[in-house]
Design a protein around this motif. Structure first.
Motif, short mmCIF file in Angstrom:
data_model
loop_
_atom_site.label_atom_id
_atom_site.label_comp_id
_atom_site.label_asym_id
_atom_site.label_seq_id
_atom_site.Cartn_x
_atom_site.Cartn_y
_atom_site.Cartn_z
N LYS A 48 -90.29 -23.90 62.52
CA LYS A 48 -91.72 -24.45 62.87
C LYS A 48 -91.98 -24.39 64.45
O LYS A 48 -93.15 -23.88 64.83
CB LYS A 48 -92.01 -26.10 62.26
CG LYS A 48 -93.11 -26.53 62.00
CD LYS A 48 -92.85 -27.76 61.08
CE LYS A 48 -94.44 -28.27 60.80
NZ LYS A 48 -94.59 -29.45 60.04
N GLU A 49 -91.23 -24.91 65.08
CA GLU A 49 -91.34 -24.83 66.42
C GLU A 49 -91.41 -23.43 66.95
O GLU A 49 -92.20 -23.28 67.68
CB GLU A 49 -90.00 -25.39 67.00
CG GLU A 49 -90.03 -26.90 67.28
CD GLU A 49 -88.55 -27.56 67.72
OE1 GLU A 49 -87.90 -26.97 68.29
OE2 GLU A 49 -88.40 -28.75 67.02
N VAL A 50 -90.50 -22.67 66.56
CA VAL A 50 -90.60 -21.21 67.18
C VAL A 50 -91.72 -20.64 66.68
O VAL A 50 -92.43 -19.93 67.65
CB VAL A 50 -89.34 -20.34 66.50
CG1 VAL A 50 -89.37 -19.05 67.06
CG2 VAL A 50 -88.12 -20.89 67.07
N LEU A 51 -92.21 -20.70 65.51
CA LEU A 51 -93.54 -20.08 64.97
C LEU A 51 -94.71 -20.69 65.77
O LEU A 51 -95.58 -20.07 66.19
CB LEU A 51 -93.72 -20.37 63.59
CG LEU A 51 -93.28 -19.35 62.69
CD1 LEU A 51 -92.95 -19.89 61.22
CD2 LEU A 51 -93.74 -17.90 62.62
N GLU A 52 -94.90 -22.05 66.05
CA GLU A 52 -95.87 -22.60 66.85
C GLU A 52 -95.85 -21.93 68.22
O GLU A 52 -96.86 -21.50 68.82
CB GLU A 52 -95.56 -23.99 67.02
CG GLU A 52 -96.75 -24.85 66.55
CD GLU A 52 -96.28 -26.35 66.34
OE1 GLU A 52 -95.80 -27.04 67.28
OE2 GLU A 52 -96.33 -26.90 65.18
N ALA A 53 -94.63 -21.85 68.89
CA ALA A 53 -94.69 -21.26 70.47
C ALA A 53 -95.09 -19.78 70.23
O ALA A 53 -95.82 -19.16 71.02
CB ALA A 53 -93.11 -21.37 70.76
N TYR A 54 -94.69 -19.13 69.11
CA TYR A 54 -94.96 -17.59 68.90
C TYR A 54 -96.69 -17.51 68.78
O TYR A 54 -97.30 -16.52 69.40
CB TYR A 54 -94.18 -17.11 67.76
CG TYR A 54 -94.94 -15.77 67.26
CD1 TYR A 54 -94.58 -14.63 68.40
CD2 TYR A 54 -95.17 -15.44 66.21
CE1 TYR A 54 -95.01 -13.20 67.97
CE2 TYR A 54 -95.78 -14.23 65.64
CZ TYR A 54 -95.57 -13.16 66.58
OH TYR A 54 -96.02 -12.06 66.08
N GLU B 203 -98.62 -18.47 71.96
CA GLU B 203 -98.30 -17.27 73.00
C GLU B 203 -99.18 -16.35 72.52
O GLU B 203 -100.06 -15.63 73.41
CB GLU B 203 -96.91 -17.00 73.14
CG GLU B 203 -96.70 -15.56 73.65
CD GLU B 203 -96.37 -15.42 74.89
OE1 GLU B 203 -95.81 -16.56 75.61
OE2 GLU B 203 -96.38 -14.58 75.75
N SER B 204 -99.25 -15.69 71.20
CA SER B 204 -100.05 -14.56 70.72
C SER B 204 -101.44 -14.86 70.87
O SER B 204 -102.15 -14.15 71.26
CB SER B 204 -99.84 -14.32 69.32
OG SER B 204 -98.42 -14.22 68.94
N THR B 205 -101.81 -16.18 70.69
CA THR B 205 -103.59 -16.49 70.99
C THR B 205 -103.85 -16.20 72.16
O THR B 205 -104.97 -15.78 72.64
CB THR B 205 -103.86 -17.75 70.26
OG1 THR B 205 -102.60 -18.39 69.84
CG2 THR B 205 -104.52 -17.71 68.97
N ARG C 166 -108.88 -10.45 75.73
CA ARG C 166 -110.39 -10.44 75.29
C ARG C 166 -111.05 -10.83 76.61
O ARG C 166 -112.18 -10.13 76.75
CB ARG C 166 -110.77 -11.52 74.15
CG ARG C 166 -112.00 -11.26 73.55
CD ARG C 166 -112.39 -12.24 72.24
NE ARG C 166 -111.34 -11.86 71.33
CZ ARG C 166 -110.96 -12.71 70.25
NH1 ARG C 166 -111.02 -14.09 70.40
NH2 ARG C 166 -110.18 -12.27 69.31
N GLU C 167 -110.70 -11.74 77.37
CA GLU C 167 -111.41 -12.02 78.61
C GLU C 167 -111.38 -10.99 79.52
O GLU C 167 -112.77 -10.55 80.07
CB GLU C 167 -110.62 -13.09 79.37
CG GLU C 167 -111.62 -14.53 79.63
CD GLU C 167 -110.50 -15.46 79.89
OE1 GLU C 167 -109.91 -15.55 80.94
OE2 GLU C 167 -110.56 -16.44 79.03
#
Lengths: 276, 270
Positions: free
Chosen positions: B234-240, B243-245, B252-253
């Motif tokens: 859960k934690e790793v996916l959240e961080a991933y 970061e990706s977003t 995009r900016e």
């Protein structure tokens, strides 16, 4: 190398079923099936005999049997080495996805062609029998036929060695396939298959003869002819004896080629998936 | 199979590829580029170490080109490590590409044997499991037809059925849960759940955070050939994901900025 061989032994059932698959696939979709592998050499030999009897002349008695005895082993060398050469590249999608001992691919090509060769030899003996029944004379089967397993073993080692080496190199340099094809075609003429070795040794100075006889495929093709059929001189020349010295040279060379081929293959096999 | 020690031990794993710009290798390229080899080193994995315990399920996430598939292929012994080592105890079933080893002219049944043996199963063992494999693949009547008559879905079904029935201790799963129709995907997921419940060791690569979160006990995030983060899924996916977003947003900016200026110049009235 012992480790590699042990791993290959673990996968022997896979090798067996790959050979099975190869034999099945080759003839599954054709009407004549296995007969195709016999029709081809028989027709070829028929054409060769016809041309030599009519155009070249003085072919000798029962010429077609003598051509067939040397042409069948030549076919084995040619087909098995060509098939093995393309075997890794032809199955590269499999090699890239699953682990298995890579040498199974070229060995499959060699073994399935070897089985064809054995079946063709059975047909060859049947052919001799038919000729004997049609033209009763002296029995065509020779005592020296007992050397056949020995010749088969040498032939197998030679084809496997060349096939392993060529398949590994062909994965990186596709030119190898064309070189091998060309060399095999030239060997059909350079080996005593469509003519008798007696002719060469009589007409040709020794140094040209060396070029002809130094090639183990030519020596082996000639050895098959000498051991399977009655000695027959050609063009009014006395028959040469079986040249055991040359056969021993071919046997030694085949063993060296086999070991060297497997060594080269093992050196390159991990690079197959990473070919640039 | 001994249960002592980890099921998988990856130690300081490096993998480097040589990239050629000339495409297919040939003697021509060898001769022409004798003095200036146009080979480029691509360092895909840069020192990865981790262990997977028996019966553990580890998910691997990361961007395209992070080295996920290379890592899995190294575990499946398709590549040889440039340095470092991979040790796996027990039988490995790679589910990297389903039906990769099928021969199109052979029937499904014949392919089960060839493919099963490639995965290291003996003929005897395969005969015992034949019914289970055919049943799982749901190919019943088609099993005696040549594989070339199969749809891609049927291909994948048969490939999956063989791979999960080889009684492997370690399963390497690469995105395969995303094949086939909805029903079959469900079935595959259930089967993976079962295998996990049976205590198999699973390493899976997936773009779908859901799969990883649902199945894994641990998650490894790969970035540029290194382990960026490792731990609770859960934690790793959240961080991933964060970061990706973030990266996507900043990209995009960057992409937007010059356009905005151009628009401003074009339309001074607005």
């Amino acid at each position: 190398m012992r480790e590699e061989l042990a791993r290959l032994w673990q996968y022997r059932e896979l090798l067996y079923s790959m050979v099975n698959r190869d034999l099945k696939v080759r003839y599954k979709n054709s009407f004549l099936g296995f007969l195709w592998s016999l029709v081809n050499p028989l027709l070829t030999v028929f054409v060769i005999s016809y041309i030599f009897k009519t155009a070249v002349g003085n072919a000798g008695q029962n010429f077609s049997a003598y051509v067939l005895a040397a042409y069948l082993p030549y076919m084995f060398f040619s087909m098995s080495i060509m098939d093995a050469t393309g075997s890794i590249l032809g199955n590269i999608s499999l090699v890239k996805k699953i682990y298995f001992p890579r040498e199974i691919l070229p060995l499959t090509a060699i073994i399935s062609n070897f089985i064809h060769f054995l079946l063709a030899l059975v047909v060859f003996f049947a052919y001799l029998l038919v000729i004997y029944i049609l033209y009763p004379g002296s029995l065509p089967f020779q005592a020296t036929t007992i050397y056949l397993p020995f010749l088969l073993l040498i032939s197998f080692l030679l084809a496997a060695g060349v096939g392993l080496m060529a398949s590994a190199l062909n994965t990186f340099y596709e030119d190898v396939k064309y070189i091998v094809g060309f060399v095999m075609q030239m060997l059909l003429f350079l080996s005593p298959i469509m003519y008798f070795a007696e002719r060469m040794s009589h007409d040709t100075p020794r140094r040209y003869l060396a070029l002809n006889l130094i090639n183990p495929i030519g020596i082996l093709c000639n050895a098959y002819r000498k051991t399977l059929l009655a000695p027959q001189g050609a063009y009014g020349l006395p028959p040469l004896p079986i040249e055991w010295g040359l056969i021993a040279y071919a046997a030694g060379l085949s063993l060296v080629v086999f070991v060297a081929g497997y060594w080269v293959f093992n050196r390159f096999k991990w690079k197959f998936v990473e070919r640039p | 199979m001994s249960t002592a020690g980890p099921a998988i031990r990856v130690k300081d794993l490096h993998k480097e590829f040589l990239l050629s710009h000339s495409g297919i290798a040939s003697l021509k390229s060898l001769v022409l580029q004798w003095k200036r080899p146009s080979l480029e080193h691509l360092h895909v994995l840069r020192g990865i170490s981790f262990e997977v315990a028996h019966s553990e399920c580890v998910g691997i996430v990361g961007r395209n080109g992070a080295g996920k598939s290379t890592l899995l292929s190294l575990m499946a012994r398709i590549y040889k490590p440039t340095s470092g080592s991979v040790e796996i105890s027990g039988r490995v079933a790679p589910l990297l590409e389903l039906g990769a080893g099928f021969h199109v002219d052979l029937t499904g049944l014949e392919n089960i044997f060839v493919n099963g043996m490639i995965l290291g199963i003996s003929r005897k063992e395969l005969e015992k499991r034949l019914d289970a494999i055919v049943e799982f693949s749901e190919l019943y009547n088609h099993i005696d037809s040549p594989v070339r008559t199969y749809s891609s879905g049927m291909n994948a079904r048969l490939g999956f059925a063989i791979a999960v029935h080889v009684d492997a201790d370690v399963l390497l799963v690469d995105e395969v849960l995303a094949v086939g129709d909805y029903e079959f995907r469900e079935k595959c997921q259930r089967k993976i759940d079962d295998l996990k419940a049976e205590g198999r060791t699973i390493v899976m690569v997936s773009h779908s955070g859901d799969d990883v979160e649902r199945l894994s006990d641990r998650c490894i995030w790969l970035q540029n050939g290194r382990i960026e983060r490792e731990g609770d899924p859960k934690e790793v996916l959240e961080a991933y994901v964060t970061e990706s977003t973030n990266e996507l947003a900043s990209q995009r900016e960057e992409a937007m900025t010059p356009t905005n200026e151009a628009e401003c110049e074009a339309g001074p009235t607005s």
